[in-house]
Design a protein around this motif. Structure first.
Motif, short mmCIF file in Angstrom:
data_model
loop_
_atom_site.label_atom_id
_atom_site.label_comp_id
_atom_site.label_asym_id
_atom_site.label_seq_id
_atom_site.Cartn_x
_atom_site.Cartn_y
_atom_site.Cartn_z
N LEU A 1 7.97 4.75 -5.99
CA LEU A 1 6.84 4.29 -6.81
C LEU A 1 6.57 5.26 -7.96
N ARG A 2 6.74 6.55 -7.68
CA ARG A 2 6.48 7.58 -8.70
C ARG A 2 7.39 7.43 -9.92
N VAL A 3 8.60 6.90 -9.71
CA VAL A 3 9.55 6.79 -10.82
C VAL A 3 9.77 5.35 -11.29
N ASP B 1 6.94 7.76 2.73
CA ASP B 1 7.36 8.80 1.78
C ASP B 1 8.44 8.27 0.83
N ASP B 2 9.40 7.50 1.38
CA ASP B 2 10.45 6.91 0.53
C ASP B 2 9.85 5.97 -0.51
N PRO C 1 7.17 -3.56 -13.86
CA PRO C 1 6.03 -4.09 -13.10
C PRO C 1 6.43 -4.79 -11.80
N ALA C 2 7.52 -5.56 -11.81
CA ALA C 2 7.95 -6.27 -10.60
C ALA C 2 8.38 -5.27 -9.52
N GLU C 3 9.03 -4.20 -9.93
CA GLU C 3 9.45 -3.17 -8.98
C GLU C 3 8.23 -2.45 -8.40
N ILE C 4 7.28 -2.13 -9.25
CA ILE C 4 6.06 -1.46 -8.80
C ILE C 4 5.33 -2.35 -7.81
N CYS D 1 1.79 6.89 -9.49
CA CYS D 1 2.57 5.88 -10.20
C CYS D 1 2.20 5.91 -11.69
N PRO D 2 2.89 6.75 -12.46
CA PRO D 2 2.56 6.89 -13.88
C PRO D 2 2.67 5.58 -14.67
N ASN D 3 3.50 4.66 -14.18
CA ASN D 3 3.71 3.42 -14.92
C ASN D 3 2.96 2.23 -14.32
N TRP D 4 1.92 2.53 -13.55
CA TRP D 4 1.07 1.47 -13.00
C TRP D 4 0.64 0.58 -14.15
#
Length: 160
Positions: A11-13, A5-6, A17-20, A137-140
């Protein structure tokens, strides 16, 4: 240690790209943990067969895992992948459904579903699956551009 969940909340925010990618890797690490040595054995064997392109033996291992622990979502996802790679799209889609029933946020299963639906020429269906992925993940990376292109193609097909 982060929980699923964390990781999904982050991931949602996430925007970089490296963070995703790092968050996805953390999620995969959790998904690939069965919590039982016998189940790990089947998962590892199935993944080895998958890498060796022996899809029949991979499917056998993942089926054994499913029969032993039917609630473990990743076994369904891995078998869906093996079926896909063997060209058995219907079987793959059925296992993707089972994966998503157990883990609705499974971006790997959603991505596989979108790939199959797109191959079958269902642009509207592909867009619906991508919209589910977008909620996770809107920024996938690349997702927004693909969705925009697909919407444009759908608009053209509908005379808009």
């Amino acid at each position: 240690m982060d929980t699923l969940d964390d990781l999904f909340a982050r991931l949602r925010v996430a925007t970089a790209p490296a963070e995703i990618e790092a968050l996805q890797e953390g999620i995969w690490q959790i998904w690939l943990t069965t919590g039982h040595p016998l189940l790990d054995k089947h998962l590892e064997a199935g993944m080895r067969y998958l890498s060796a392109e022996d899809y029949t033996l991979a499917i056998r291992e993942f089926t054994e895992l499913i029969e032993t622990s039917p609630d473990y979502a990743e076994s369904w996802n891995k078998r869906a992948t093996a079926y896909y790679l063997r060209g058995e799209y219907r079987a793959s889609l059925l296992d993707i459904q089972q994966t998503l029933r157990r883990e609705p946020r499974h971006f790997g299963a959603l991505s596989g579903w979108a790939t199959i639906v797109r191959m079958l020429g269902d642009d509207a269906g592909t867009l619906r699956v991508w919209q589910r992925l977008e909620r996770l993940c809107p920024n996938w990376p690349g997702l927004q551009a693909q969705m925009r292109d697909l919407r444009d193609r759908l608009d053209e097909a509908n005379g808009i």
